[in-house]
Design an enzyme around this catalytic site. Structure first.
Site: not given
Length: 384
Positions: A104, A133, A142, A166, A257, A270, A320
């Site tokens: 919250q 994505d 939200d 995701h 990762n 790049y 991400s």
């Protein structure tokens, strides 16, 4: 250019069920007229043969995506076309942490980059962000006022609904706007254009990303968020990234990762992109994050709580998550200074950082290269 042999291979790959020996390839034409002529001829042939599968294409990258049984036979076209395998590409998030959680107000990462200090000046109003994505949860409280229609590249007749989670997590960190019962993202009045290129397993191909960037350019987004990567180079991907860059779009990409010190994933590698590494609550580089000279900036990416499918919230870690913080900070800047070019924004982002802390070791303390994004400093640099 003689298309007879090329069309033969493409038509054979398009017939009936996908042949086991056929691979998936990107065929890029070096001359626009050759691309248009071949595409026209393929459409004519498709109207004659009802059993031909559709061939996907990207006008921006002048590419045809098709199944080809013997790609080496296409080498005889030499300088006219470039043929490359359509590699798979993966999202840059670690496994889900624990069970669904609640949030919250303002999450710690949004606070750490000092985004709330900027909201009296900018909330990212009307900045268009293409998030390539898994889609987004259009019913999430939200994100009720934060999502545009976008595109579903896997099924163009449907909205880009998120069947993974995701993409909704990324969208929440960037643009969530539910101060009463949910969370607030970095740029709560920016507008997310979900580009669904990844399936429910979080899997996609380079061609899906090429088509996604193509769509973003044609729909004139301001920022593209790319929280994924791969180890191999792709000429088709580089070409479309370059075209987006020259169209004035800021491209923000996660570094990966793998915890590597001298290498990051493509497309973050790049130079046309802003490459992002992840930090924790102590402003130390997260153990999983790639780092080093190829990383332009770091942002919170460890144990980040954000929006999730079915109106929920989840905690995730990964570069991400860091990338979405940077995309949001740039949206705040662009809403106030819309004339800035991608190269100018990259330079400002690299300057507007706070120092990182070194991890405690038994050896002497070494200087940590790079810094963490600071939204307030970014706005101040833009004013200078």
């Amino acid at each position: 250019m003689d298309y007879t042999g090329l069309l033969h291979h493409l038509v054979e790959g398009m017939k009936g069920p996908e042949p086991e020996q056929a691979g998936r390839y990107l065929i890029r034409f070096n001359q626009p007229r050759h691309y248009e002529a071949c595409l026209l001829e393929l459409s004519r042939m498709r109207s004659k043969f009802s059993d031909l599968r559709a061939v996907r294409s990207s006008r921006l990258a002048r590419s045809i995506i098709a199944n080809v049984g013997c790609p080496e036979e296409l080498n005889r076209y030499g300088a006219d076309i470039t043929v490359e395998e359509d590699h798979s590409i993966s999202l840059h998030a670690t496994a889900l942490h624990n069970k669904p959680t609640s949030v919250q107000g303002v999450p710690w990462g949004v606070k750490q980059i000092r985004a709330p200090k900027v909201w009296s000046v900018s909330t990212g109003h009307r900045i268009k962000i293409g998030v390539i994505d898994t889609g987004a949860d259009y019913q999430h409280p939200d994100l009720r006022y934060s999502l545009a229609r976008g595109i579903n590249l896997l099924n163009r007749s449907l909205l880009p609904h998120d069947d993974n989670g995701h993409g909704t997590h990324i969208a929440g960190t960037i643009a969530a706007a539910n101060s009463m019962a949910g969370m607030i993202g970095v740029a709560p009045r920016s507008l997310i254009y979900p580009v669904k290129a990844f399936d429910h397993n979080g899997s996609a191909y380079v061609s899906d990303i090429v088509l996604g960037i193509d769509w973003c350019v044609r729909n004139r987004v301001d920022i593209i968020n790319m929280s994924f990567g791969m180890k191999t180079r792709s000429k088709a991907l580089l070409d479309v990234v370059n075209r987006a860059y020259h169209a004035g779009i800021v491209i923000v990409a996660s570094s990966g990762n793998d915890g590597k010190r001298r290498s990051i994933d493509y497309p973050a590698r790049y130079p046309q992109t802003i490459s992002v590494g992840a930090t924790d609550k102590n402003r130390r580089i997260a153990s999983f994050s790639n780092r080093g000279a190829y990383v332009d900036v770091y942002a919170p990416g460890d144990k980040i709580v954000s929006s999730w499918v079915q109106g929920k919230h989840h905690e995730m870690s990964g570069t991400s998550m860091a990338t979405s913080h940077v995309s949001g900070a740039i949206a705040l800047l662009l809403a106030k200074h819309p004339g800035l070019s991608p190269s100018e924004i990259k330079a400002l982002v690299k300057r507007a950082t706070v120092p990182l802390r070194a991890r405690k070791t038994t050896t002497a303390k070494t200087k940590v290269r790079g810094g963490e994004i600071d939204a307030l400093r970014l706005m101040q640099e833009g004013e200078a």
